[in-house]
Scaffold this motif. Structure first.
Motif, PDB file in Angstrom:
ATOM      1  N   UNK A 157      24.350 -14.871  48.251  1.00  0.00           N
ATOM      2  CA  UNK A 157      25.080 -14.771  46.978  1.00  0.00           C
ATOM      3  C   UNK A 157      24.131 -14.348  45.857  1.00  0.00           C
ATOM      4  N   UNK A 158      24.461 -13.278  45.166  1.00  0.00           N
ATOM      5  CA  UNK A 158      23.569 -12.769  44.116  1.00  0.00           C
ATOM      6  C   UNK A 158      24.204 -12.831  42.734  1.00  0.00           C
ATOM      7  N   UNK A 159      25.514 -13.039  42.655  1.00  0.00           N
ATOM      8  CA  UNK A 159      26.167 -13.096  41.350  1.00  0.00           C
ATOM      9  C   UNK A 159      27.184 -14.228  41.345  1.00  0.00           C
ATOM     10  N   UNK A 160      27.340 -14.855  40.182  1.00  0.00           N
ATOM     11  CA  UNK A 160      28.168 -16.051  40.053  1.00  0.00           C
ATOM     12  C   UNK A 160      29.043 -15.974  38.816  1.00  0.00           C
ATOM     13  N   UNK A 161      30.252 -16.539  38.941  1.00  0.00           N
ATOM     14  CA  UNK A 161      31.125 -16.757  37.804  1.00  0.00           C
ATOM     15  C   UNK A 161      31.721 -18.158  37.914  1.00  0.00           C
ATOM     16  N   UNK A 386      19.165 -21.557  43.024  1.00  0.00           N
ATOM     17  CA  UNK A 386      19.527 -21.881  44.408  1.00  0.00           C
ATOM     18  C   UNK A 386      19.689 -20.606  45.226  1.00  0.00           C
ATOM     19  N   UNK A 387      20.307 -19.583  44.638  1.00  0.00           N
ATOM     20  CA  UNK A 387      20.399 -18.280  45.314  1.00  0.00           C
ATOM     21  C   UNK A 387      19.014 -17.701  45.563  1.00  0.00           C
ATOM     22  N   UNK A 388      18.119 -17.877  44.590  1.00  0.00           N
ATOM     23  CA  UNK A 388      16.756 -17.364  44.751  1.00  0.00           C
ATOM     24  C   UNK A 388      16.045 -18.040  45.912  1.00  0.00           C
ATOM     25  N   UNK A 389      16.280 -19.357  46.081  1.00  0.00           N
ATOM     26  CA  UNK A 389      15.659 -20.068  47.203  1.00  0.00           C
ATOM     27  C   UNK A 389      16.174 -19.535  48.535  1.00  0.00           C
TER      28      UNK A 389
END
Length: 409
Positions: A157-161, A386-389
């Protein structure tokens, strides 16, 4: 007192990889690229500390546990300041993460998935008692949408809303306590999706890819499809068999008659043949075979636009997975991808499971549901980190696989 959260998402079996004896990816270098736009050195340092904590700290990833196990002493206030109050923007970090993932593995689609954060309290940003489609029940929770890069190697997952309920538009006390920006308001889910996609296309300059989404619990799929078509994107969107449609002239005994997706499929099956498709399942790594039905479809909103002065909409395709021996299809999708390339289109639908697996791992291993703050900014910071991890784990896995391949192990 902080609201307690649990996180729920379908969790397919997690694939495992035997790691080589020595690490092949450097976390400081990874974080240096990821946080390179930060103007302050202390922000870059705390970003790396937090990501390292999400990667290495067992159990719940709290600021106290992260600081004690990563730094060897308590630095709770500094970590909370970095995550909750520090004014760094999530978007550029997500964009850099997306570009790093595009280099780490070959993405074949963008998958949009609902993420449910079940909450006990009522003060965390976006919390309300609301219907969670992925759970098919009403719960007290935060609802989010995650846009993931997915391919045969997996998903990230790279983008969040964060989806704001209507009550958060009216309650200024809640908005003020959670520091919700003035421009953030409740809006239809399809708008969140298109905003995320616009950011990925326009701000991050990612290569356009087909969009996968589950829209079975949404009343109207047409705004999402029109938005994707306006951006020149292919799509494969799963819909409910009860989705209302207009029967196309070539399939209907009464042109212009109204029906449902299941009625359209049944009518088409009586007047046409299903196509047998064999494909390589990217999730199970096995060959699969099923029968599929494809037929042009017009939604009721398409018919309404035809009666107006605007241009006639381009017909879309219903793709139904309908094996012989079953009384009805087991899945329905709407797509604008070519029907003659079913052997390439069908495997795309399976890639959504990689996004589900990634979100499940983020909860189990990388602290996605462990955020203790309540603010809008803090929530976005935490899910980004968290996505970065998970992204670092993906980069490390791909490097390890390449090394194993080169050494013949």
């Amino acid at each position: 007192m902080n609201d307690l959260a649990t996180f729920t998402v379908p969790r397919p079996p997690v694939r495992t990889l035997r790691a080589p004896s020595a690490p092949t990816v450097d976390l400081p270098a990874y974080c240096g690229d990821l946080f390179g736009a930060f103007t302050r050195a202390d922000q870059r340092r705390w970003g790396e500390v937090y990501v390292r904590g999400l990667l290495d700290v067992p159990g719940r990833k709290t600021p106290a546990r992260i600081s004690e196990q990563v730094l060897g002493h308590r630095a709770v206030q500094q970590i909370q300041q970095f995550v909750n109050q520090s004014p760094w923007a999530s978007g550029p970090v997500r964009g850099q993460l997306a570009r790093q993932m595009a280099q780490a593995f070959r993405a074949e689609a963008w998958s949009v998935d609902e993420v449910v954060f079940i909450k006990n309290g009522d003060r965390s940003v976006g919390v309300a008692r609301q219907y969670a489609a992925s759970q098919e029940r009403t719960v007290n929770c935060q609802l989010a949408l995650a846009a993931s890069l997915v391919g045969h190697a997996g998903g990230v997952p790279v983008n969040w809303r964060l989806v704001l309920p209507a009550r958060w538009d009216r309650d200024e006390r809640l908005r003020g306590a959670a520091h919700v920006p003035d421009e953030e308001r409740c809006r239809p889910r399809w708008r969140y999706v298109l905003e995320a996609i616009d950011e990925m296309l326009d701000d991050w300059s990612l290569e356009p890819l087909p969009v996968l989404a589950d829209w079975r619990c949404e009343n109207d799929v047409d705004p999402l499809l029109r938005g994707l078509e306006a951006r020149g994107l292919g799509y494969l969107v799963q819909v409910s068999p009860h989705t209302p449609v207009m029967l196309p002239r070539q399939c209907a005994t009464m042109p212009g008659a109204r029906g449902t997706m299941s009625e359209l499929a049944a009518h088409a099956a009586r007047h046409g043949e299903r196509t047998s498709v064999a494909w390589h399942d990217p999730v199970t790594e096995r060959m699969r075979q099923s029968e599929f039905l494809t037929v042009p479809v017009l939604l009721r909103s398409d018919q309404d636009r035809r009666l107006g002065s605007g241009p006639a909409p381009r017909p879309r395709l219903l793709l139904a997975d309908w094996p012989y021996g079953r009384p009805q299809p087991r899945a329905y999708w709407l797509t604008n991808l070519p029907a003659r390339r079913l052997a390439e289109t069908v495997p795309l639908a399976q890639l959504r499971r990689f996004a589900e697996e990634a979100l499940g791992r983020m909860h189990e291993e990388f602290g996605l549901g462990d955020f203790e703050g309540r603010s809008f900014r803090g929530w976005h910071h935490h899910v980004t980190l968290s996505s970065a991890a998970l992204g670092f784990d993906m980069v490390r896995q791909q490097a390890d696989e390449r090394m194993l391949s080169e050494t013949g192990v």
